[in-house]
Design a protein around this motif. Structure first.
Motif, mmCIF file in Angstrom:
data_model
loop_
_atom_site.group_PDB
_atom_site.id
_atom_site.type_symbol
_atom_site.label_atom_id
_atom_site.label_comp_id
_atom_site.label_asym_id
_atom_site.label_seq_id
_atom_site.Cartn_x
_atom_site.Cartn_y
_atom_site.Cartn_z
ATOM 1 N N HIS A 1 0.966 -1.553 0.001
ATOM 2 C CA HIS A 1 -0.058 -0.376 -0.269
ATOM 3 C C HIS A 1 0.637 1.068 -0.349
ATOM 4 N N ILE B 1 -5.579 4.608 0.964
ATOM 5 C CA ILE B 1 -5.599 3.324 1.314
ATOM 6 C C ILE B 1 -6.449 3.517 1.354
ATOM 7 N N PHE C 1 -4.544 -0.627 -2.075
ATOM 8 C CA PHE C 1 -3.836 -1.313 -1.638
ATOM 9 C C PHE C 1 -4.078 -2.513 -2.400
ATOM 10 N N THR D 1 -8.051 0.605 7.324
ATOM 11 C CA THR D 1 -7.170 1.804 7.990
ATOM 12 C C THR D 1 -7.480 1.589 9.735
#
Ligand SMILES: [Cu+2]
Length: 311
Positions: free
Chosen positions: A33, A42, A47, A126
């Protein structure tokens, strides 16, 4: 090439390209990523998965990727692009309202009856913490933490913070029609501490009293290590939130938790450190260069909980 903008390389600007060349030293389940505008990039899904196969593959009939993720979707189905909110960055991070496996909401993965399946779980979210729930009737065995093999143990539960992976082998029933239950999301809320300064600047987190900025530039290393010497890092979480701490360029061994030696230490590249606890990790500084160490909850990373060390 564990690329980080302004630390190990220049950013790949629009309409340009960059070729990463490296020889993967270890087999296992990895992902990749960007490390620039990390929350927005992200968070939009930039990613991918990187599988490095063993010279002799694990004895399973099927090898399946289970990429866990979540999205914060608006009513019209578009991604909410308010990624860097003060409230989420200073707390548990932005938890999406829609979970996804392999970028789909509640997909069905289909395998032949009676097959042995290697599931490669990756938490690409995340901020959301996943604790996969796998029925004991499937005889699940965990065989790798992050990319790295462990002596197989019956799987009960494992906390997958953002960036973390695990490989679990399951045996499907001989009869058709069985189904796995869904994934459980975790991640707690807690008390705010020392917030006022951070609220003004968008910086909330520190490592060793220092916050690194997202441009990674003009910074000093947190610590400097001598090549090929062995080290123990004592990671102390004094905050009210859990943090999966990730180190670049090295793998390390988690050797103790809260001062207690682990009976089964394990190799990894990300260690989950719950609020108010500490972990000791041991490693050999065998990779010269400048390497990031940061929380893999991206909201925490981009608001200060990162730094680098040099070998
Ligand atoms: Cu964190």
């Amino acid at each position: 090439m564990d690329g980080v903008v302004n630390l190990t390389q220049k950013p790949i600007v629009p309409n340009s390209s960059f070729v990463y060349k490296y020889t993967p030293p270890d087999a296992g389940t990895f992902w990749y990523h960007p490390h620039n505008n990390s929350l927005g990039q992200i968070g939009r899904g930039l990613f991918g998965v990187l599988i490095v196969k063993e010279p002799v593959p694990y004895d399973a009939d099927e090898d399946a990727i289970v990429m866990l993720n979540d999205w914060n979707l608006k009513g019209n189905g578009q991604i909410d692009t308010n990624f860097e909110s003060m409230m989420t960055m200073s707390h548990a991070g932005r938890i999406g309202n829609t979970t996804a496996v392999n970028s789909a909401n509640s997909p069905v993965l289909t395998f032949a009856p009676g097959s042995r399946v290697r599931l490669r779980f990756i938490n690409g979210a995340t901020a959301r913490i996943f604790i996969p729930d796998i029925p004991a009737s499937l005889n699940p065995y965990m065989i790798a933490a992050d990319a790295y093999p462990i002596p197989p143990v019956p799987y009960k539960s494992w906390v997958l913070g953002p960036g973390m992976r695990m490989d679990v082998v399951i045996d499907l029933p001989e009869t058709e029609g069985g189904a796995m239950s869904g994934m459980m999301g975790g991640g707690g809320m807690g008390m705010m501490r020392g917030m006022m300064g951070g609220m003004m600047s968008g910086v909330f987190w520190q490592i060793n009293g220092h916050s690194m900025a997202e441009d990674h530039d003009y910074e000093k290393p947190i610590f400097s290590l001598k090549k090929d010497k062995s080290y123990i890092l004592n990671i102390v979480n004094e905050t009210a939130f859990d943090h999966p701490i990730h180190m670049h360029g090295h793998t390390f061994r988690v050797v103790s938790a809260d001062g207690k030696k682990l009976s089964r230490s394990y190799l990894t590249d990300t260690v989950y450190v719950p609020s108010g606890t500490r972990r000791e990790i041991a490693f050999v500084a065998d990779n010269p260069g400048r390497w990031m160490i940061h929380c893999h909850i991206i909201d925490h990373q981009v608001s200060g909980m990162m730094g680098f060390f040099e070998v």
